[in-house]
Design a protein around this motif. Structure first.
Motif, PDB file in Angstrom:
ATOM      1  N   ALA A   1       0.754  -0.997   0.431  1.00  0.00           N
ATOM      2  CA  ALA A   1      -0.138   0.281   0.107  1.00  0.00           C
ATOM      3  C   ALA A   1       0.261   0.890   0.291  1.00  0.00           C
ATOM      4  CB  ALA A   1      -0.385  -0.160   1.057  1.00  0.00           C
ATOM      5  N   VAL A   2       1.806   1.290   0.891  1.00  0.00           N
ATOM      6  CA  VAL A   2       2.691   2.732   1.232  1.00  0.00           C
ATOM      7  C   VAL A   2       3.460   2.938  -0.913  1.00  0.00           C
ATOM      8  CG1 VAL A   2       4.869   3.511   2.199  1.00  0.00           C
ATOM      9  CG2 VAL A   2       3.039   2.402   3.843  1.00  0.00           C
ATOM     10  N   ILE A   3       3.993   1.377  -0.868  1.00  0.00           N
ATOM     11  CA  ILE A   3       4.730   1.883  -2.115  1.00  0.00           C
ATOM     12  C   ILE A   3       4.077   1.773  -3.426  1.00  0.00           C
ATOM     13  CG2 ILE A   3       5.899   0.338  -3.910  1.00  0.00           C
ATOM     14  CD1 ILE A   3       7.412  -1.804  -1.586  1.00  0.00           C
ATOM     15  N   ASP A   4       2.206   1.100  -3.392  1.00  0.00           N
ATOM     16  CA  ASP A   4       2.219   1.690  -4.435  1.00  0.00           C
ATOM     17  C   ASP A   4       1.711   3.389  -4.444  1.00  0.00           C
ATOM     18  OD1 ASP A   4       0.136   1.655  -6.352  1.00  0.00           O
ATOM     19  OD2 ASP A   4      -1.987   1.496  -4.909  1.00  0.00           O
ATOM     20  N   GLU A   5       1.134   3.460  -3.058  1.00  0.00           N
ATOM     21  CA  GLU A   5       1.035   5.127  -3.189  1.00  0.00           C
ATOM     22  C   GLU A   5       2.156   6.255  -3.441  1.00  0.00           C
ATOM     23  OE1 GLU A   5      -1.840   6.536  -2.685  1.00  0.00           O
ATOM     24  OE2 GLU A   5      -3.008   4.930  -1.974  1.00  0.00           O
ATOM     25  N   LEU A   6       3.664   5.620  -3.172  1.00  0.00           N
ATOM     26  CA  LEU A   6       4.629   6.474  -3.382  1.00  0.00           C
ATOM     27  C   LEU A   6       4.717   6.328  -4.684  1.00  0.00           C
ATOM     28  CD1 LEU A   6       6.939   5.823  -1.054  1.00  0.00           C
ATOM     29  CD2 LEU A   6       6.331   7.642  -0.632  1.00  0.00           C
ATOM     30  N   CYS A   7       4.312   5.327  -5.995  1.00  0.00           N
ATOM     31  CA  CYS A   7       5.248   5.184  -7.151  1.00  0.00           C
ATOM     32  C   CYS A   7       3.824   5.940  -8.023  1.00  0.00           C
ATOM     33  CB  CYS A   7       4.420   3.764  -7.242  1.00  0.00           C
ATOM     34  SG  CYS A   7       5.719   2.403  -6.831  1.00  0.00           S
ATOM     35  N   LYS A   8       2.505   5.823  -7.116  1.00  0.00           N
ATOM     36  CA  LYS A   8       1.588   6.606  -7.827  1.00  0.00           C
ATOM     37  C   LYS A   8       1.889   8.472  -8.056  1.00  0.00           C
ATOM     38  CE  LYS A   8      -2.262   4.036  -7.134  1.00  0.00           C
ATOM     39  NZ  LYS A   8      -3.427   3.519  -6.346  1.00  0.00           N
TER      40      LYS A   8
ATOM     41  N   MET B   1       9.705   8.295  -6.901  1.00  0.00           N
ATOM     42  CA  MET B   1      10.477   6.595  -6.727  1.00  0.00           C
ATOM     43  C   MET B   1      10.884   6.642  -5.849  1.00  0.00           C
ATOM     44  SD  MET B   1       8.439   4.922  -8.881  1.00  0.00           S
ATOM     45  CE  MET B   1       9.331   3.899  -8.594  1.00  0.00           C
ATOM     46  N   ASP B   2      11.789   7.080  -5.154  1.00  0.00           N
ATOM     47  CA  ASP B   2      13.381   7.442  -4.825  1.00  0.00           C
ATOM     48  C   ASP B   2      12.772   6.699  -3.144  1.00  0.00           C
ATOM     49  OD1 ASP B   2      15.668   8.708  -6.647  1.00  0.00           O
ATOM     50  OD2 ASP B   2      14.898  10.191  -5.427  1.00  0.00           O
ATOM     51  N   LYS B   3      11.664   7.309  -2.592  1.00  0.00           N
ATOM     52  CA  LYS B   3      11.494   6.998  -1.002  1.00  0.00           C
ATOM     53  C   LYS B   3      10.574   4.718  -1.887  1.00  0.00           C
ATOM     54  CE  LYS B   3      10.330  12.010   0.411  1.00  0.00           C
ATOM     55  NZ  LYS B   3       8.759  12.636   0.268  1.00  0.00           N
ATOM     56  N   ALA B   4       9.893   5.025  -2.868  1.00  0.00           N
ATOM     57  CA  ALA B   4       9.177   3.916  -2.791  1.00  0.00           C
ATOM     58  C   ALA B   4      10.389   1.965  -2.518  1.00  0.00           C
ATOM     59  CB  ALA B   4       8.853   3.906  -4.047  1.00  0.00           C
TER      60      ALA B   4
ATOM     61  N   VAL C   1       2.233  -7.724  -6.245  1.00  0.00           N
ATOM     62  CA  VAL C   1       1.798  -6.337  -6.298  1.00  0.00           C
ATOM     63  C   VAL C   1       2.241  -5.348  -6.015  1.00  0.00           C
ATOM     64  CG1 VAL C   1      -0.020  -5.203  -4.586  1.00  0.00           C
ATOM     65  CG2 VAL C   1      -0.512  -7.272  -5.223  1.00  0.00           C
ATOM     66  N   THR C   2       3.833  -5.875  -5.670  1.00  0.00           N
ATOM     67  CA  THR C   2       4.458  -4.794  -4.844  1.00  0.00           C
ATOM     68  C   THR C   2       5.439  -4.844  -6.420  1.00  0.00           C
ATOM     69  OG1 THR C   2       5.217  -6.251  -3.307  1.00  0.00           O
ATOM     70  CG2 THR C   2       7.312  -4.675  -3.879  1.00  0.00           C
ATOM     71  N   TYR C   3       5.804  -5.435  -7.869  1.00  0.00           N
ATOM     72  CA  TYR C   3       6.592  -5.292  -8.450  1.00  0.00           C
ATOM     73  C   TYR C   3       5.711  -4.386  -9.768  1.00  0.00           C
ATOM     74  CZ  TYR C   3       9.961  -8.712  -7.969  1.00  0.00           C
ATOM     75  OH  TYR C   3      11.982  -9.386  -7.639  1.00  0.00           O
ATOM     76  N   ASN C   4       4.870  -5.438  -9.351  1.00  0.00           N
ATOM     77  CA  ASN C   4       3.419  -4.267 -10.632  1.00  0.00           C
ATOM     78  C   ASN C   4       3.384  -2.752  -9.480  1.00  0.00           C
ATOM     79  OD1 ASN C   4       2.111  -6.434 -12.293  1.00  0.00           O
ATOM     80  ND2 ASN C   4       0.807  -6.338 -10.904  1.00  0.00           N
ATOM     81  N   CYS C   5       2.948  -3.037  -8.998  1.00  0.00           N
ATOM     82  CA  CYS C   5       3.290  -1.282  -8.226  1.00  0.00           C
ATOM     83  C   CYS C   5       5.034   0.239  -8.527  1.00  0.00           C
ATOM     84  CB  CYS C   5       3.152  -0.882  -6.771  1.00  0.00           C
ATOM     85  SG  CYS C   5       1.629  -1.305  -6.058  1.00  0.00           S
TER      86      CYS C   5
ATOM     87  N   PRO D   1       2.631 -10.397 -14.367  1.00  0.00           N
ATOM     88  CA  PRO D   1       2.594  -8.979 -14.068  1.00  0.00           C
ATOM     89  C   PRO D   1       0.926  -8.633 -14.549  1.00  0.00           C
ATOM     90  CG  PRO D   1       3.970  -8.899 -15.677  1.00  0.00           C
ATOM     91  CD  PRO D   1       3.913 -10.270 -15.139  1.00  0.00           C
ATOM     92  N   ASN D   2       0.266  -8.037 -14.221  1.00  0.00           N
ATOM     93  CA  ASN D   2      -0.825  -7.678 -14.999  1.00  0.00           C
ATOM     94  C   ASN D   2      -1.160  -7.094 -15.816  1.00  0.00           C
ATOM     95  OD1 ASN D   2      -1.248  -4.804 -14.321  1.00  0.00           O
ATOM     96  ND2 ASN D   2      -2.095  -4.971 -11.771  1.00  0.00           N
TER      97      ASN D   2
END
Length: 586
Positions: A260-267, A271-274, A291-295, A323-324
């Motif tokens: 969830a955290v990685i997804d929001e950071l990627c959106k 990316m550095d924080k992700a 999900v991690t990889y997809n994000c 991957p989706n």
């Protein structure tokens, strides 16, 4: 409210005639069987009402547990066109029948559990106000409230957007109901605060719980709720700080939290924080999942970092993770933007080989990449494969093909695609016509461009500003200023913003560089005629143009005209004036 009103029975259904079935009617067995049918999805709304018809005709009381079980099953019933469409609403309607039709002793006294089920039904049926009314009725009966009902009361308040009242009940009134708030109570209110843009208040509530200690231990759900709220509010820093605070407090995130955290950071393209969170995840022994990889792949793709995205994609597939289609699409888009349609095609083929059926969006991404790179053979092969795979090309697909050909001046091919589009029953839109008209105008094929313009109007497609600008520019360059002025007047009559001086400056400058200064001057006159005010760029272009063709007197005339209308020369105009003076002295 209509779907919660009492559904009256017809005179035939309420007949006092007792069937053989009703003489041997067992309320416990009947409700147990009906409950199983609800869970199996085979009980219709009419069946449910017939059950209550029997209830209202019989003297045998229905046990409270049987009624509660049936109502609870309805509350969670899956909607079905052939069976129950709105289980929670039906549960409330049936309960209203019992109350309004004077069932009396035919139903055992209602329990607090019954009221809890009904309140939950009201929330599920999007009528939390009725749930609050049921709670008031419960209090008037003198029944003792339990934690489940108190928590459902909080949910009703939150669903009714009465979040501040819910906070007050949570912090001050729960003891009045003989209840102690638990994790569910806090999470319900926290979610409502965060859903309503009050994540900071949610954080303060979290801190209060942590400070009081024994009241309720903070769980992963509570932290996740507030973290997500901060991300939703765009408070990335606060969300990340709370995530790290959660770990410091001994609440270990699981793969769902990390994702969830990685997804929001990627959106947010952070990316550095992700990457930091991903490394923490691995260091803690939590394995990245699909999900991690997809994000991460999606985040790299939308950030233009296609190399990192492609690397992770290969790593993901090597681990057997699939991957989706959204991830594949975002990576393909990024690759195509960087002129790497061949690699995008490899991902497309890999996606279909792994069982993902490519949709029109996936095809559009790759078609757009081929079109931009001028790979028209690959583009048409892919377009034809759409038909063989049962994917119907829509207007966007045809627009991609037409634009690809038009940008490279291949108008015969573009017109063929346009014709095929019409033959397949796909109506061209404003983008289609704009693309074709603009390309024809650039090529000087103004007769064809006007034909398409007339066709566009006949088809009921309203011309856009770019359509008019393309035609006006075409007629200006062609020297037909009468037609150009007619189009400007048409725009004014329709209330469409006319081309501004920036637009005309572009045309004037282009003509001057070609040595067609007199044509450029005619457009200058047109600018004044339609009420536009020339600026320093207009004059500078004409001065340069006249100097280019050796007409120094005309150039001096434009310089004087510039001063007379009060246009202050900029650096370009001053350079032109100095150049003009130097030429005249030599």
């Amino acid at each position: 409210m209509s779907n919660l009103r009492l559904l009256r029975r017809s005179s035939s259904s309420m007949s006092t005639t007792t069937s053989p079935l009703s003489r041997a009617w067992s309320p416990h067995s009947a409700f147990a069987a009906a409950t199983e049918r609800v869970r199996a999805g085979t009980l219709s709304q009419d069946d449910a009402h017939h059950l209550f018809d029997e209830l209202l005709r019989q003297a045998n009381p229905v046990p409270g547990r049987s009624l509660n079980g049936f109502l609870a099953a309805l509350a969670r019933a899956t909607s079905s066109a052939s069976c129950i469409r709105d289980g929670p609403a039906l549960a409330v309607a049936l309960f209203n029948r019992v109350c309004r039709e004077q069932a009396g002793l035919r139903v055992a006294p209602l329990t607090v559990h019954t009221y809890g089920i009904l309140m939950d039904c009201c929330c599920r049926a999007s009528h939390p106000d009725l749930g609050l009314a049921f709670f008031g009725r419960l209090l008037r009966t003198g029944l003792k409230t339990n934690e489940i009902v108190a928590n459902t009361f909080l949910k009703c308040l939150c669903y009714a957007n009465r979040t501040e009242e819910a906070v007050n009940v949570l912090l001050h009134r729960m003891p009045e109901f003989g209840c102690v708030p638990n994790a569910f109570s806090y999470n319900t209110v926290l979610k409502s605060l965060c859903d309503n843009g009050m994540s900071q208040q949610g954080l303060e509530l979290l801190k209060m719980i942590a400070k009081e200690g024994g009241v309720c231990s903070l769980d992963l759900v509570a932290y996740n709720t507030v973290i997500h709220g901060f991300f939703k509010d765009g408070e990335i820093g606060k969300a990340c700080n709370l995530f790290h605070e959660m770990i410091h407090q001994g609440v270990e995130p699981d793969v769902v939290t990390y994702d969830a955290v990685i997804d929001e950071l990627c959106k947010a393209r952070a990316m550095d924080k992700a990457e930091v969170v991903l490394q923490q995840m691995v260091d803690k022994g939590v394995q990245p999942d699909t999900v991690t990889y997809n994000c991460m792949i999606h985040g790299y793709s939308i950030s233009g970092r296609w190399k990192e995205a492609a690397k992770l994609f290969r790593e993901m597939t090597s681990r057997g993770l699939i991957p989706n289609i959204v991830t594949c699409g975002s990576l393909m888009t990024s690759l195509c933007k960087h002129g790497r349609s061949k690699e995008a095609r490899e991902i497309f083929d890999s996606m279909t080989a792994k069982g993902h059926r490519a949709n029109v969006v996936s095809y559009s991404i790759l078609l757009h990449g081929y079109a931009n790179e001028g790979c028209f053979g690959d583009m048409i092969d892919l377009f034809n494969s759409m038909k063989s795979n049962g994917i119907a090309a829509d207007c966007r697909v045809f627009n991609i093909l037409i634009n690809g050909y038009a940008k490279r001046g291949m108008m015969d091919e573009a017109v063929l695609i346009f014709t095929e589009m019409r033959e397949k029953g796909v109506s061209p839109d404003v983008v289609t016509y704009t693309t074709v008209i603009a390309a024809l105008s650039r090529m000087g094929r103004l007769t064809d461009a006007v034909d398409k313009f007339d066709e566009m109007i006949a088809m009921g497609v309203q011309p856009s500003i770019p359509v008019y600008q393309s035609l006006i520019q075409g007629f200006c360059i062609d020297g037909d200023l009468v037609k150009a002025k007619e189009l400007v007047s048409e725009m004014m009559n329709k209330g469409i913003p006319c081309p501004n001086i920036v637009f005309f400056n572009s045309v004037i400058n282009s003509l001057c560089k070609e040595g067609r200064v007199m044509d450029a001057h005619d457009i200058f006159d047109l600018v004044i005629d339609i009420g536009e005010r020339p600026d320093t760029i207009t004059f500078s272009s004409l001065i340069d143009g006249y100097c280019l063709v050796g007409k120094m007197d005309k150039a001096f005339g434009m310089l004087n005209a510039m001063e007379s209308v009060g246009v202050e020369p900029d650096c370009n105009a001053l350079d032109a004036a100095i150049s003009l003076t130097c030429r005249s002295t030599t």
